[in-house]
Design a protein around this motif. Structure first.
Motif, PDB file in Angstrom:
ATOM      1  N   ALA A   4     -41.845   7.976  10.338  1.00  0.00           N
ATOM      2  CA  ALA A   4     -41.381   6.838  10.624  1.00  0.00           C
ATOM      3  C   ALA A   4     -42.450   5.729  10.949  1.00  0.00           C
ATOM      4  O   ALA A   4     -42.104   4.504  10.426  1.00  0.00           O
ATOM      5  CB  ALA A   4     -40.183   7.032  11.732  1.00  0.00           C
ATOM      6  N   ASP A   5     -43.391   6.098  11.519  1.00  0.00           N
ATOM      7  CA  ASP A   5     -44.274   4.989  11.854  1.00  0.00           C
ATOM      8  C   ASP A   5     -45.020   4.322  10.581  1.00  0.00           C
ATOM      9  O   ASP A   5     -45.361   3.424  10.689  1.00  0.00           O
ATOM     10  CB  ASP A   5     -45.583   5.616  12.840  1.00  0.00           C
ATOM     11  CG  ASP A   5     -44.950   6.062  14.425  1.00  0.00           C
ATOM     12  OD1 ASP A   5     -43.848   5.519  14.526  1.00  0.00           O
ATOM     13  OD2 ASP A   5     -45.866   6.611  15.085  1.00  0.00           O
ATOM     14  N   GLN A   7     -43.547   4.324   7.671  1.00  0.00           N
ATOM     15  CA  GLN A   7     -42.854   3.736   7.053  1.00  0.00           C
ATOM     16  C   GLN A   7     -42.377   2.232   7.700  1.00  0.00           C
ATOM     17  O   GLN A   7     -42.334   1.280   6.838  1.00  0.00           O
ATOM     18  CB  GLN A   7     -41.328   4.372   6.909  1.00  0.00           C
ATOM     19  CG  GLN A   7     -41.332   5.474   6.028  1.00  0.00           C
ATOM     20  CD  GLN A   7     -40.137   6.366   6.039  1.00  0.00           C
ATOM     21  OE1 GLN A   7     -39.473   6.236   7.351  1.00  0.00           O
ATOM     22  NE2 GLN A   7     -39.697   7.126   5.006  1.00  0.00           N
ATOM     23  N   ASN A   8     -42.560   2.167   9.158  1.00  0.00           N
ATOM     24  CA  ASN A   8     -42.614   0.817   9.857  1.00  0.00           C
ATOM     25  C   ASN A   8     -43.868  -0.078   9.212  1.00  0.00           C
ATOM     26  O   ASN A   8     -43.860  -1.102   9.238  1.00  0.00           O
ATOM     27  CB  ASN A   8     -42.394   1.275  11.234  1.00  0.00           C
ATOM     28  CG  ASN A   8     -41.047   1.643  11.586  1.00  0.00           C
ATOM     29  OD1 ASN A   8     -40.226   1.589  10.853  1.00  0.00           O
ATOM     30  ND2 ASN A   8     -41.060   2.243  12.713  1.00  0.00           N
ATOM     31  N   ARG A   9     -45.094   0.732   9.423  1.00  0.00           N
ATOM     32  CA  ARG A   9     -46.314  -0.162   8.842  1.00  0.00           C
ATOM     33  C   ARG A   9     -46.199  -0.712   7.720  1.00  0.00           C
ATOM     34  O   ARG A   9     -46.467  -1.848   7.337  1.00  0.00           O
ATOM     35  CB  ARG A   9     -47.622   0.607   9.241  1.00  0.00           C
ATOM     36  CG  ARG A   9     -47.597   0.817  10.654  1.00  0.00           C
ATOM     37  CD  ARG A   9     -48.905   1.891  10.853  1.00  0.00           C
ATOM     38  NE  ARG A   9     -50.094   1.674  10.196  1.00  0.00           N
ATOM     39  CZ  ARG A   9     -51.202   2.503  10.046  1.00  0.00           C
ATOM     40  NH1 ARG A   9     -51.179   3.781  10.806  1.00  0.00           N
ATOM     41  NH2 ARG A   9     -52.187   2.125   9.294  1.00  0.00           N
ATOM     42  N   ALA A  11     -43.386  -1.360   5.940  1.00  0.00           N
ATOM     43  CA  ALA A  11     -42.584  -2.531   5.875  1.00  0.00           C
ATOM     44  C   ALA A  11     -42.801  -3.936   6.697  1.00  0.00           C
ATOM     45  O   ALA A  11     -42.909  -4.773   5.947  1.00  0.00           O
ATOM     46  CB  ALA A  11     -41.128  -1.947   6.763  1.00  0.00           C
ATOM     47  N   ALA A  12     -43.635  -3.666   7.630  1.00  0.00           N
ATOM     48  CA  ALA A  12     -44.200  -4.593   8.347  1.00  0.00           C
ATOM     49  C   ALA A  12     -45.090  -5.277   7.552  1.00  0.00           C
ATOM     50  O   ALA A  12     -45.150  -6.526   7.469  1.00  0.00           O
ATOM     51  CB  ALA A  12     -44.909  -4.293   9.746  1.00  0.00           C
ATOM     52  N   GLU A  21     -38.498  -7.065   0.684  1.00  0.00           N
ATOM     53  CA  GLU A  21     -38.394  -5.906   1.939  1.00  0.00           C
ATOM     54  C   GLU A  21     -38.848  -4.448   1.346  1.00  0.00           C
ATOM     55  O   GLU A  21     -39.598  -3.662   1.969  1.00  0.00           O
ATOM     56  CB  GLU A  21     -37.231  -5.800   2.478  1.00  0.00           C
ATOM     57  CG  GLU A  21     -37.129  -5.157   3.963  1.00  0.00           C
ATOM     58  CD  GLU A  21     -35.909  -5.378   4.477  1.00  0.00           C
ATOM     59  OE1 GLU A  21     -35.052  -6.007   4.221  1.00  0.00           O
ATOM     60  OE2 GLU A  21     -35.449  -4.226   5.579  1.00  0.00           O
TER      61      GLU A  21
END
Ligand SMILES: *Cc1c(COP(=O)(O)O)cnc(C)c1O
Length: 219
Positions: A4-5, A7-9, A11-12, A21
């Motif tokens: 998840a981390d 994936q978040n990086r 996306a950001a 997006e």
């Protein structure tokens, strides 16, 4: 690092780069990883994986595919023509089209099998003698030759030299893809995927940052 981390990086960085997006896709590189670690990532819902060797993938993925729907497999390692048929039956994408002999063989088997993985041409952006890939100067001709064979070439891939700043290589690959009307860019690994996204990567290939260190196969 948890999936998840990562994936978040991704996306950001995609948003920060002013891109849509979901325009960067994550390939979880599962080569040489124990099956339990791979299964953990499958259980979290991730379905896009990369492998380096046809043999290793053939031993691992048919069973995972029985247990999990809609797995998408990417071949990231060098491909020998005698493994090509097996590779075409196993993989949805091949990132390492790097010579005419292989392109011709793809074309023959595409007719025979009635399908073909989506293809990336590997570009040797650092002109490294030990590394596979088409030289920058030869890429446009090679793209045209592959198109003449009706191969489904969708983009370019590179692995920058370890000693270089990867950013310049990502920028070169982006420009080369644009010149050749190729929409996809396979670039960026655990240590540099954010730099790659800033330069337009549409597929990043992340292994150790998700799964932990690999036990090296060879030095
Ligand atoms: C192993 C490998 C990766 C992933 O490398 P990490 O540094 O573990 O993220 C990406 N691309 C290719 C071609 C690889 O061989």
């Amino acid at each position: 690092m948890p999936l998840a981390d990562i994936q978040n990086r991704i996306a950001a960085e995609t948003l920060r780069s002013g891109r849509p997006e979901h325009s960067t896709r994550l390939i979880a590189v599962s080569k040489v990883q124990p099956n339990e670690r791979v299964e953990e990532v499958l259980k979290q819902g991730h379905r896009v994986f990369g492998e380096n060797r046809v043999q290793e993938a053939a031993a691992k993925w048919p069973d995972f595919r029985k247990a999990y729907d809609e797995v998408e497999l990417h071949l990231l390692g060098p491909l020998q023509t005698n493994k090509l048929r097996q590779a075409m039956e196993l993989f949805d994408y091949v990132h390492t089209l790097d010579r005419m002999k292989l392109a011709k063989r793809f074309a023959v088997l595409k007719e025979e099998l009635g399908h073909c993985p989506k293809l990336f041409i590997q570009v040797n952006t650092g002109n490294e003698p030990q590394k596979a890939g088409i030289s920058i100067e030869d890429t446009s001709t090679f793209v045209a030759d592959c198109r003449a064979l009706s191969l489904p070439v969708i983009g370019l891939m590179c692995i920058p030299p370890v000693e270089d700043d990867p950013e310049q290589h990502f920028a070169m690959l982006r420009d080369l893809a644009k010149d050749n009307d190729l929409p996809e860019l396979s670039m960026g690994m655990s240590s540099d995927f954010e730099l790659a996204i800033a330069q337009g990567a549409t597929f990043v290939r992340v292994g150790s940052a998700i799964f932990g260190d690999r036990v090296p196969l060879k030095a």
